[in-house]
Write an enzyme that holds these catalytic residues in place. Structure first.
Site, PDB file in Angstrom:
ATOM      1  N   TRP A 101       0.829  -1.216   0.000  1.00 42.92           N
ATOM      2  CA  TRP A 101       0.000   0.000   0.000  1.00 42.92           C
ATOM      3  C   TRP A 101       0.853   1.250   0.000  1.00 42.92           C
ATOM      4  CZ3 TRP A 101      -4.300  -1.200  -1.927  1.00 42.92           C
ATOM      5  CH2 TRP A 101      -4.933  -2.391  -1.605  1.00 42.92           C
ATOM      6  N   ASP A 170      -1.703   6.572   6.279  1.00 38.40           N
ATOM      7  CA  ASP A 170      -2.742   5.644   5.831  1.00 38.40           C
ATOM      8  C   ASP A 170      -2.980   4.667   6.984  1.00 38.40           C
ATOM      9  OD1 ASP A 170      -4.289   3.649   4.741  1.00 38.40           O
ATOM     10  OD2 ASP A 170      -2.932   3.201   3.062  1.00 38.40           O
ATOM     11  N   LYS A 194     -12.158  -2.087   6.816  1.00 35.08           N
ATOM     12  CA  LYS A 194     -11.482  -2.960   7.784  1.00 35.08           C
ATOM     13  C   LYS A 194     -12.082  -2.774   9.175  1.00 35.08           C
ATOM     14  CE  LYS A 194      -8.457  -3.353   4.279  1.00 35.08           C
ATOM     15  NZ  LYS A 194      -7.763  -2.451   3.366  1.00 35.08           N
TER      16      LYS A 194
HETATM   17  C1  LIG Z   1      -7.181  -2.051   2.196  1.00 29.86           C
HETATM   18  C2  LIG Z   1      -6.118  -1.002   2.205  1.00 29.86           C
HETATM   19  C3  LIG Z   1      -6.041  -0.007   1.219  1.00 29.86           C
HETATM   20  C4  LIG Z   1      -6.955   0.018   0.019  1.00 29.86           C
HETATM   21  O1  LIG Z   1      -8.216   0.444   0.334  1.00 29.86           O
HETATM   22  P1  LIG Z   1      -9.303   0.667  -0.828  1.00 29.86           P
HETATM   23  O2  LIG Z   1     -10.450   1.221  -0.048  1.00 29.86           O
HETATM   24  O3  LIG Z   1      -9.557  -0.650  -1.469  1.00 29.86           O
HETATM   25  O4  LIG Z   1      -8.744   1.658  -1.782  1.00 29.86           O
HETATM   26  C5  LIG Z   1      -5.064   0.959   1.346  1.00 29.86           C
HETATM   27  N1  LIG Z   1      -4.192   0.953   2.361  1.00 29.86           N
HETATM   28  C6  LIG Z   1      -4.221   0.008   3.327  1.00 29.86           C
HETATM   29  C7  LIG Z   1      -3.230   0.040   4.432  1.00 29.86           C
HETATM   30  C8  LIG Z   1      -5.185  -0.994   3.267  1.00 29.86           C
HETATM   31  O5  LIG Z   1      -5.212  -1.947   4.214  1.00 29.86           O
END
Ligand SMILES: *Cc1c(COP(=O)(O)O)cnc(C)c1O
Length: 358
Positions: A101, A170, A194
């Site tokens: 990511w 993030d 999540k």
């Molecule tokens: C799941 C995830 C993403 C991607 O999220 P989307 O909503 O599918 O764009 C980005 N960063 C992390 C750390 C993630 O776990």
């Protein structure tokens, strides 16, 4: 048999939240229709939005300097919006590369200006978080971007770097799983799927003054100021997702907020890692001990054949989602806030049994 959901995302949500949403699905607060069917300008939705905002502000202790907004396109849209809005020409965008990511966030930023990776664990297959004390972005960098929990490789920052430039994080896969000091961050964002609710929605907490940087040619829908100035109501927001986020955050508060949630999460993760460590190497974690994630527990078995068998038999034993990410292989148990201790106990029992039989 109750099924425990170890999916990495979209992921398990608290059972009481799912039940409450079901109860209100067709008739929200006696209005005769569901919240999904109401106008986003209706008083009932105003209340939903205000309630979600209030919960997020309370739980994350968001200071008045920061706005809370909801943006479509998930966390991945933020990978593009961040450089689009926050790059200051001549000042580098700096990154810690700790997995898939963060690499994707970096790739988008490279479309907009000069980037630099100042910390990375790529050469060691992302098996650890580099020393945060050694993360020294430029004082005048546009921003420094980190990924607090690496969903695929199962690593997590145990503490955050102290930096002078704006710190952006993030937190998609560990938001609201533990306490942290929001005032140290210029921006925190998370895809909801999540720990917060349905996919497609990103929660963004951003320091208001940062939004003033946006160049004039950035489209309206991609400007942070659009969301801040309209309280996320410039166009039709994902109303059902925001409603669900409100219910999930109610649940977080009912658990006792982040200090209580963090204690439960620590207990869950400690039990699972203890099971792995006590297996005489039958189960092994590729992650360095001081970087272990309390949200995504990644481990291997002696062979890939055994891993495939483990996944197959775990489904029969009432556990779904244990197959590792296709890029990392192995087993991954995502044990987000809503995965109860009983799920961990079921998994540990199964692991002991599987080891004995294989
Ligand atoms: C799941 C995830 C993403 C991607 O999220 P989307 O909503 O599918 O764009 C980005 N960063 C992390 C750390 C993630 O776990």
């Amino acid at each position: 048999m109750k099924v425990f959901n170890f999916n990495a995302g979209p992921a398990t949500l608290p059972a009481v939240v799912m039940e409450r949403a079901q109860k209100e699905f067709c008739d929200y607060k006696g209005s005769g229709c569901g919240i999904m069917e109401h106008s986003h300008r209706h008083k009932l939705f105003d209340e939903v939005l205000a309630h979600a905002n209030e919960n997020v502000r309370t739980i994350l202790n968001v200071p008045d300097t920061h706005s809370i907004v909801y943006i479509q396109g998930g966390a991945s849209m933020q990978f593009a919006m961040i450089p689009m809005n926050l790059y200051v020409p001549g000042k580098k965008m700096q990154f810690a590369d700790t997995g898939t990511w963060s690499s994707k966030a970096l790739k988008e930023a490279q479309l907009f200006g000069e980037c630099e990776v100042i910390a990375s664990s790529k050469a060691d297959k992302y098996t650890y978080i580099p020393d945060v004390k050694a993360m020294k972005p430029d004082a005048d960098a546009s921003f420094f971007h980190i990924t607090s929990n690496n969903t695929i490789y199962g690593t997590q920052y145990q503490e955050f770097p102290e930096v002078e430039c704006p710190l952006i994080c993030d937190m998609s896969s560990d938001i609201m799983s533990r306490q942290f000091d929001m005032s140290k961050f210029a921006m925190v964002y998370a895809g909801a799927q999540k720990n917060l609710g349905p996919s497609g929605l990103a929660l963004v907490v951003i320091r208001k003054d940062l939004a003033e940087r946006t160049p004039a040619n950035v489209p309206t829908m991609l400007r942070y100021s659009t969301y801040i100035d309209s309280d996320s109501l410039y166009n039709t927001p994902p109303t059902f997702g925001i409603y669900m986020l409100g219910l999930v955050t109610d649940w977080v508060l009912e658990q006792g907020g982040l200090s209580a949630i963090e204690a439960i999460n620590n207990k869950k993760a400690a039990a699972l890692y203890a099971g792995i460590d006590a297996s005489d190497g039958y189960y092994s974690s590729p992650v360095k001990k001081d970087s272990r994630s309390r949200m995504n527990v990644v481990f291997r078995l002696p062979t890939e054949e055994l891993e495939a068998k483990f996944v197959k038999e775990s489904i029969a034993a009432g556990m779904i989602g244990l197959k590792g990410h296709r890029s990392a292989g192995g087993i991954r148990a995502s044990i987000y806030n809503a995965l109860p201790m009983e799920g961990i106990e079921r998994l540990l029992d199964f692991m002991a049994e599987f080891k004995k039989n294989n």
